[in-house]
Design an enzyme around this catalytic site. Structure first.
Site, PDB file in Angstrom:
ATOM      1  N   TRP A 179      41.568  73.111  77.934  1.00 23.88           N
ATOM      2  CA  TRP A 179      40.514  73.255  76.923  1.00 23.88           C
ATOM      3  C   TRP A 179      40.266  74.746  76.709  1.00 23.88           C
ATOM      4  CZ3 TRP A 179      35.618  75.626  77.657  1.00 23.88           C
ATOM      5  CH2 TRP A 179      34.853  75.674  76.487  1.00 23.88           C
ATOM      6  N   GLU A 220      42.053  68.756  75.542  1.00 20.31           N
ATOM      7  CA  GLU A 220      40.671  68.368  75.178  1.00 20.31           C
ATOM      8  C   GLU A 220      40.271  69.012  73.851  1.00 20.31           C
ATOM      9  OE1 GLU A 220      37.854  69.643  78.158  1.00 20.31           O
ATOM     10  OE2 GLU A 220      36.173  68.582  77.231  1.00 20.31           O
ATOM     11  N   LYS A 222      37.456  69.668  70.532  1.00 19.38           N
ATOM     12  CA  LYS A 222      36.031  69.960  70.422  1.00 19.38           C
ATOM     13  C   LYS A 222      35.666  70.290  68.983  1.00 19.38           C
ATOM     14  CE  LYS A 222      32.382  72.491  72.726  1.00 19.38           C
ATOM     15  NZ  LYS A 222      31.954  73.180  73.909  1.00 19.38           N
ATOM     16  N   ASP A 253      36.142  64.216  75.287  1.00 22.03           N
ATOM     17  CA  ASP A 253      34.851  64.488  75.922  1.00 22.03           C
ATOM     18  C   ASP A 253      33.822  63.946  74.945  1.00 22.03           C
ATOM     19  OD1 ASP A 253      32.343  65.986  76.195  1.00 22.03           O
ATOM     20  OD2 ASP A 253      33.379  67.229  77.666  1.00 22.03           O
ATOM     21  N   HIS A 256      31.899  66.034  72.369  1.00 19.56           N
ATOM     22  CA  HIS A 256      32.648  66.933  71.487  1.00 19.56           C
ATOM     23  C   HIS A 256      32.863  66.424  70.072  1.00 19.56           C
ATOM     24  CE1 HIS A 256      34.522  69.529  74.901  1.00 19.56           C
ATOM     25  NE2 HIS A 256      33.214  69.438  74.968  1.00 19.56           N
ATOM     26  N   HIS A 280      36.284  62.884  79.510  1.00 19.52           N
ATOM     27  CA  HIS A 280      35.238  63.660  80.162  1.00 19.52           C
ATOM     28  C   HIS A 280      33.954  62.942  79.823  1.00 19.52           C
ATOM     29  CE1 HIS A 280      36.870  67.979  80.986  1.00 19.52           C
ATOM     30  NE2 HIS A 280      37.348  67.069  81.801  1.00 19.52           N
ATOM     31  N   ASP A 288      26.348  69.261  72.087  1.00 17.11           N
ATOM     32  CA  ASP A 288      27.154  69.136  73.297  1.00 17.11           C
ATOM     33  C   ASP A 288      26.388  69.689  74.499  1.00 17.11           C
ATOM     34  OD1 ASP A 288      29.344  68.779  74.992  1.00 17.11           O
ATOM     35  OD2 ASP A 288      30.141  70.770  74.553  1.00 17.11           O
ATOM     36  N   ASP A 290      25.706  68.454  77.482  1.00 14.62           N
ATOM     37  CA  ASP A 290      26.166  68.148  78.841  1.00 14.62           C
ATOM     38  C   ASP A 290      25.037  67.748  79.784  1.00 14.62           C
ATOM     39  OD1 ASP A 290      29.180  68.564  78.973  1.00 14.62           O
ATOM     40  OD2 ASP A 290      28.555  70.424  78.005  1.00 14.62           O
ATOM     41  N   ASP A 320      31.800  65.323  83.451  1.00 13.79           N
ATOM     42  CA  ASP A 320      31.664  66.711  82.973  1.00 13.79           C
ATOM     43  C   ASP A 320      30.254  66.942  82.436  1.00 13.79           C
ATOM     44  OD1 ASP A 320      31.990  69.272  82.001  1.00 13.79           O
ATOM     45  OD2 ASP A 320      33.237  68.721  80.294  1.00 13.79           O
TER      46      ASP A 320
HETATM   47  C1  RNT Z   1      33.550  72.428  77.341  1.00 15.00           C
HETATM   48  C2  RNT Z   1      34.437  71.361  77.823  1.00 15.00           C
HETATM   49  C3  RNT Z   1      35.099  71.612  79.146  1.00 15.00           C
HETATM   50  C4  RNT Z   1      34.174  72.265  80.140  1.00 15.00           C
HETATM   51  C5  RNT Z   1      34.772  72.407  81.500  1.00 15.00           C
HETATM   52  C6  RNT Z   1      33.976  73.337  82.323  1.00 15.00           C
HETATM   53  O1  RNT Z   1      32.909  72.096  76.174  1.00 15.00           O
HETATM   54  O2  RNT Z   1      33.745  70.156  77.868  1.00 15.00           O
HETATM   55  O3  RNT Z   1      35.603  70.431  79.644  1.00 15.00           O
HETATM   56  O4  RNT Z   1      33.000  71.542  80.230  1.00 15.00           O
HETATM   57  O5  RNT Z   1      36.090  72.754  81.398  1.00 15.00           O
HETATM   58 ZN    ZN Z   2      34.753  68.483  78.806  1.00 11.93          ZN
END
Ligand code: RNT
Ligand code: ZN
Length: 410
Positions: A179, A220, A222, A253, A256, A280, A288, A290, A320
């Site tokens: 990523w 990955e 985004k 993810d 994303h 993720h 995003d 998290d 994640d």
């Molecule tokens: C970031 C991505 C990625 C990170 C990690 C730390 O937007 O989600 O996966 O969270 O690599």
């Molecule tokens: Zn991620």
């Protein structure tokens, strides 16, 4: 209580024993970066790349030893099969030695291999394309500056070698996820150039020979990041087409995408065209963000889609999220338990729902789906914790760890 629950589920055609068996054998890869707010051990740089931890809760891990102790606490309070997911910035340097990202070696991860092997865990890996002075103007693998691009290509290659080392030393496959944060804050004048350079860079990275039965490279996508609102190089379409033409694995993810897009709706399409699918698992809130994963509708729906497709063996499941505003161990454990709860919940769905849909019996489908929500799911979950020797009440244990261990970290 469990035997009563077992009977009630059996009456609707669900085998709780089979569900518990599947649950405990499904590996979840624990992201190491919840323990120290995505900092790592290889540089003093602040977290960058359009991602952010917020909060200042005391007790964050500052050294490899502290992080490993915290992970042990997480392992103790989390049921099921696990892997540990590392980032390259968690390299451990001994005796004042240092190696930059384009020079890291397997030996800088020896301590992690020892840690994993002593606990019977597999290791997954991530090159770290952020929080580093060679990220120039927010760009890494897509940079127009050849020096910058080459540096990060070399980092990617080093990470493939380290991933193979993990697979070899642990005897378990290693998932290596790419990523990059690359993108632009405002409307770009060229969208194609950066994407072409990114494509060529990943081509170079994966051109190094590696054992494709032991190392699974994932990519990955985004949609945007903080300060990268207008454009990200590794968009969904870029990644989807890249993985399909190069025969590597897509990673989704669920933070994303645009807020109205649901990964639960995307899983089936991805499964039809890919041998494997990596996730993720996170909880985006308006963006995003998290947040810690909860036992919520979308997490359940994602797992229902996987289970309905009978695709658990095709999945690489990883967490994640990073919350620094609450006890970090509790954040870790709550998220991991939520993932497993959602999987169990999905495993307890009767297969007969599909035929209700196929026979256009939407009235009964709605009724049965609603009835399912108040079945004694909690009793099956607690039975699982009991069999896995894991406390139901993890808060008291974490509070005790906070009072005796975390408090000392000033
Ligand atoms: C970031 C991505 C990625 C990170 C990690 C730390 O937007 O989600 O996966 O969270 O690599
Ligand atoms: Zn991620």
């Amino acid at each position: 209580m469990y035997s009563e629950a077992k009977e009630r589920y059996a009456a609707i055609g669900v085998d709780t024993e089979k569900a518990l068996e599947t649950l405990k054998n499904t590996p979840i890869s624990i992201h190491c970066w919840q323990g120290d707010d995505v900092v790592g051990f290889d540089s003093k740089e602040a977290l960058s790349g359009g991602i952010q931890t917020t909060g200042n809760y005391p007790g964050k891990a500052r050294t490899p030893e502290e992080l490993m102790n915290d992970i042990d606490e997480v392992l103790k309070l989390t049921p099921g099969k696990k892997k540990i997911n590392l980032h390259a910035c968690y390299a451990i340097f001994k005796d004042g030695e240092f190696a930059d990202r384009d020079a890291i070696q397997p030996r800088h991860f020896e301590a992690w291999v020892k840690f994993a092997n002593e606990r019977g865990l597999g290791i997954d890996f991530n090159p770290t394309f952020f929080s580093h002075p060679m990220v120039k103007d927010g760009l890494t693998l897509s940079s127009p500056d050849e020096k910058v691009r080459k540096f990060w290509v070399e980092h990617g290659k080093r990470c493939i070698e380290i991933s193979e080392y993990f697979a070899k030393e642990t005897g378990k496959p290693c998932v290596m996820n790419i990523w990059i944060p690359d993108g632009y804050k405002d409307w770009p004048a060229d969208r194609l150039g950066p994407r072409r350079r990114y494509m060529e860079s990943i081509d170079e990275i994966i051109s190094v020979p590696y054992d494709k039965t032991k190392v699974f490279v994932t990519l990955e996508s985004k949609v945007f990041g903080i300060g990268l609102e207008a454009y990200t190089v590794g968009s969904a379409e870029f990644c989807s087409n890249y993985v399909n033409t190069r025969h590597i694995t897509p990673l989704m993810d669920n933070g994303h995408y645009h807020p109205t897009e649901m990964v639960s709706d995307k899983i089936s399409s991805m499964l039809l065209f890919n041998e494997h699918l990596a996730l993720h698992i996170t909880r985006p809130m308006r963006w995003d963000s998290d947040h810690v994963v909860l036992f919520d509708d979308e997490t359940r729906e994602m797992f229902k889609e996987i289970v309905r497709a009978d695709a658990l063996s095709k999945m690489f499941l990883a967490t994640d999220y990073f919350d620094a505003s609450i006890n970090r161990i509790s954040a870790w454990v709550t998220g991991l338990r939520s993932v497993q709860k959602a999987l169990l919940y999905a495993l307890l769905e009767p297969a007969s729902f599909k035929s209700l849909q196929d026979n256009s019996n939407f009235t009964e489908l709605m009724v049965r789906q609603e009835e399912l929500k108040t079945m004694p799911f909690g009793d099956v979950w607690e039975e699982y914790l009991k069999r896995e020797n894991v406390a139901v009440d993890y808060y008291s244990e974490i509070k005790n760890y906070e009072d005796t261990v975390l408090k000392e970290r000033k």
